[in-house]
Design a protein around this motif. Structure first.
Motif, PDB file in Angstrom:
ATOM      1  N   VAL A 171      49.219  37.711  36.273  1.00 14.20           N
ATOM      2  CA  VAL A 171      48.888  38.939  35.267  1.00 14.20           C
ATOM      3  C   VAL A 171      47.547  39.813  35.524  1.00 14.20           C
ATOM      4  N   ASP A 172      47.354  40.866  34.914  1.00 11.28           N
ATOM      5  CA  ASP A 172      46.214  41.884  34.999  1.00 11.28           C
ATOM      6  C   ASP A 172      44.950  41.030  34.120  1.00 11.28           C
ATOM      7  N   GLU A 213      58.339  32.593  48.828  1.00 11.47           N
ATOM      8  CA  GLU A 213      58.008  32.431  47.414  1.00 11.47           C
ATOM      9  C   GLU A 213      58.231  33.941  46.828  1.00 11.47           C
ATOM     10  N   ILE A 214      58.734  33.664  45.543  1.00  9.74           N
ATOM     11  CA  ILE A 214      58.986  34.814  44.663  1.00  9.74           C
ATOM     12  C   ILE A 214      57.818  35.223  43.593  1.00  9.74           C
ATOM     13  N   THR A 215      57.203  36.297  44.200  1.00  7.68           N
ATOM     14  CA  THR A 215      55.778  36.346  43.559  1.00  7.68           C
ATOM     15  C   THR A 215      56.211  37.526  42.335  1.00  7.68           C
ATOM     16  N   LEU A 216      55.331  37.243  41.153  1.00  2.93           N
ATOM     17  CA  LEU A 216      55.639  38.549  39.857  1.00  2.93           C
ATOM     18  C   LEU A 216      54.108  38.435  39.457  1.00  2.93           C
ATOM     19  N   PHE A 217      53.909  39.816  39.138  1.00  2.00           N
ATOM     20  CA  PHE A 217      52.661  40.558  38.701  1.00  2.00           C
ATOM     21  C   PHE A 217      53.094  41.192  37.398  1.00  2.00           C
ATOM     22  N   LYS A 218      52.543  40.962  36.430  1.00  4.27           N
ATOM     23  CA  LYS A 218      52.867  41.514  35.027  1.00  4.27           C
ATOM     24  C   LYS A 218      51.479  42.128  34.548  1.00  4.27           C
ATOM     25  N   SER A 219      51.756  43.306  34.252  1.00  2.00           N
ATOM     26  CA  SER A 219      50.554  44.092  33.757  1.00  2.00           C
ATOM     27  C   SER A 219      50.850  44.556  32.451  1.00  2.00           C
ATOM     28  N   VAL A 220      49.931  44.833  31.439  1.00  2.00           N
ATOM     29  CA  VAL A 220      50.032  45.456  30.317  1.00  2.00           C
ATOM     30  C   VAL A 220      49.050  46.693  30.216  1.00  2.00           C
ATOM     31  N   GLY A 221      48.194  46.553  31.084  1.00  2.00           N
ATOM     32  CA  GLY A 221      47.091  47.608  31.223  1.00  2.00           C
ATOM     33  C   GLY A 221      45.911  47.142  30.361  1.00  2.00           C
ATOM     34  N   SER A 222      44.788  47.628  30.559  1.00  2.00           N
ATOM     35  CA  SER A 222      43.613  47.410  30.176  1.00  2.00           C
ATOM     36  C   SER A 222      42.389  48.374  30.461  1.00  2.00           C
ATOM     37  N   GLY A 223      41.653  48.742  29.534  1.00  2.00           N
ATOM     38  CA  GLY A 223      40.567  49.586  29.643  1.00  2.00           C
ATOM     39  C   GLY A 223      39.664  49.466  30.823  1.00  2.00           C
ATOM     40  N   VAL A 224      39.679  48.095  31.296  1.00  2.00           N
ATOM     41  CA  VAL A 224      38.885  48.020  32.378  1.00  2.00           C
ATOM     42  C   VAL A 224      39.223  48.869  33.433  1.00  2.00           C
ATOM     43  N   PHE A 225      40.447  48.962  33.708  1.00  2.00           N
ATOM     44  CA  PHE A 225      40.792  49.913  35.010  1.00  2.00           C
ATOM     45  C   PHE A 225      40.515  51.501  34.790  1.00  2.00           C
ATOM     46  N   ASP A 226      40.746  51.672  33.422  1.00  2.00           N
ATOM     47  CA  ASP A 226      40.255  53.184  33.095  1.00  2.00           C
ATOM     48  C   ASP A 226      38.925  53.670  33.461  1.00  2.00           C
ATOM     49  N   LEU A 227      37.971  52.471  32.723  1.00  2.00           N
ATOM     50  CA  LEU A 227      36.691  52.768  32.825  1.00  2.00           C
ATOM     51  C   LEU A 227      36.122  52.750  34.396  1.00  2.00           C
ATOM     52  N   VAL A 228      36.488  51.733  35.122  1.00  2.00           N
ATOM     53  CA  VAL A 228      35.991  51.571  36.451  1.00  2.00           C
ATOM     54  C   VAL A 228      36.476  52.829  37.277  1.00  2.00           C
ATOM     55  N   THR A 229      37.777  53.061  37.259  1.00  2.00           N
ATOM     56  CA  THR A 229      38.289  54.056  38.090  1.00  2.00           C
ATOM     57  C   THR A 229      37.555  55.447  37.349  1.00  2.00           C
ATOM     58  N   ALA A 230      37.530  55.849  36.193  1.00  2.00           N
ATOM     59  CA  ALA A 230      36.793  57.118  35.629  1.00  2.00           C
ATOM     60  C   ALA A 230      35.332  57.108  36.342  1.00  2.00           C
ATOM     61  N   ARG A 231      34.615  56.050  36.202  1.00  2.00           N
ATOM     62  CA  ARG A 231      33.439  56.075  36.426  1.00  2.00           C
ATOM     63  C   ARG A 231      33.413  56.362  38.101  1.00  2.00           C
ATOM     64  N   ARG A 232      33.912  55.796  39.052  1.00  2.00           N
ATOM     65  CA  ARG A 232      33.952  56.180  40.322  1.00  2.00           C
ATOM     66  C   ARG A 232      34.466  57.597  40.549  1.00  2.00           C
TER      67      ARG A 232
END
Length: 336
Positions: free
Chosen positions: A254-255, A301-320
């Motif tokens: 998960v994210d 192996e079957i791998t699953l990634f589940k994301s609901v999103g988080s402000g952490v991704f917006d913040l780090v990306t926006a700052r960069r």
């Protein structure tokens, strides 16, 4: 004494000039690492329903000290906007200088959301998918679908992309546009699938990016060794992944554990039925990055990634993005 506040304004074109998909994937990997190391202050988003207009308005504040990233994103989800010719997920990002507390930048949050969300699926794919993956199924053709496509094409040598959504006209239009943009650049064949079954059969990588409240493909059709990105559902009543996928994945990442357990219907619904539990989740993707838990260990192996999103991704990306724009002299500086 009159103090002047300078705010850098960045539109989508400005952001594209300074930031690549590779940059975005790196930013998301760093954000995952910061989060899993406990080096962030990211409250759960505030979600306000606007039922009269079939919409939701979300507020996502946070602080990531290691990235000097402080701010808030205001984002709405209005599915009916697609019929009005405007974004279904409009957003606006405000960055604050963590040293002074003054607003230092404002940027197009709609594009920010698209690029950081697509890049997150790209990061998960890069970390978890088989290196020899060649067939990619993309389910969903909304505003975020293009960046999800670009991100997976960036990290894997995909030969064929199969695109599906329930609206045939939108699928064909999306495929035509994506061929023009990516077919030559990535030497890939992009086709419209006539059903989700056709899209996912024998696929090496599957991404779902929808707001569906019911599963969008039959999990029993997936093959051993597939990697799946569940990127769309972000409320307890949304469920784009069927129970077979959730219950039969060998490893589930998960994210953010807190976010997924509180917001993802893909997991919440089977948990309420006592078919699935928190212990079935392998861990956060950031824990793989920092070496706390293993990623894929076997080709089957079957791998699953589940994301609901988080402000952490917006913040780090926006700052960069902000830092690169300042360095390159891109954007409009306004003074107050």
């Amino acid at each position: 004494m009159v103090l002047t506040v300078k705010i850098l304004l960045l539109n989508e074109q400005d952001m594209k000039k300074v930031f690549t998909m590779e940059d975005a994937i790196k930013a998301d990997k760093d954000a995952l690492k910061f989060y899993s190391k406990g080096e962030t202050c990211i409250p759960l988003r505030t979600n306000l329903a606007v039922p009269e207009h079939n919409g939701q308005s979300l507020y996502m504040p946070g602080y990531v000290a290691g990235a000097n990233a402080l701010g808030i994103k205001i984002i709405s989800v209005y599915p009916d906007n697609i019929n009005k010719g405007i974004p279904t997920v409009p957003a606006f990002m405000v960055l604050v200088d963590n040293k002074t507390g003054q607003v230092c930048a404002a940027m197009d949050g709609t594009y920010l959301t698209k690029v950081r969300t697509g890049a997150l699926a790209g990061a998960a794919t890069d970390i978890l998918a088989r290196k020899d993956s060649e067939i990619y199924a993309l389910i969903g053709t909304g505003g975020q679908a293009e960046t999800h496509l670009e991100a997976v094409l960036t990290v894997r040598n995909i030969k064929e992309v199969r695109v599906y959504s329930r609206n045939r006209e939108r699928v064909e239009g999306f495929v035509e546009r994506m061929r023009e943009i990516y077919s030559e650049r990535f030497k890939v064949n992009i086709v419209a699938a006539t059903s989700s079954d056709e899209a996912v059969k024998d696929a090496d990588i599957i991404t779902c990016v929808t707001t569906s409240k019911e599963p969008v493909f039959d999990g029993k059709l997936i093959k051993k060794g597939v990697h799946i990105n569940g990127m769309g559902s972000y409320t307890p009543d949304m469920q784009e992944l069927d129970e077979y996928v959730v219950l039969n994945s060998d490893k589930i990442y998960v994210d953010t554990l807190d976010g997924v357990l509180n917001e993802s219907g893909d997991f919440i619904i089977p948990m309420k039925e006592k078919k699935f539990s928190e212990e079935d989740i392998t861990g956060e993707l950031g824990q793989v990055i920092i070496g706390e838990i293993p990623g894929r260990e076997r080709e089957d192996e079957i791998t699953l990634f589940k994301s609901v999103g988080s402000g952490v991704f917006d913040l780090v990306t926006a700052r960069r993005i902000y830092e690169k724009a300042i360095g390159m002299g891109i954007g409009q500086m306004v003074e107050f």
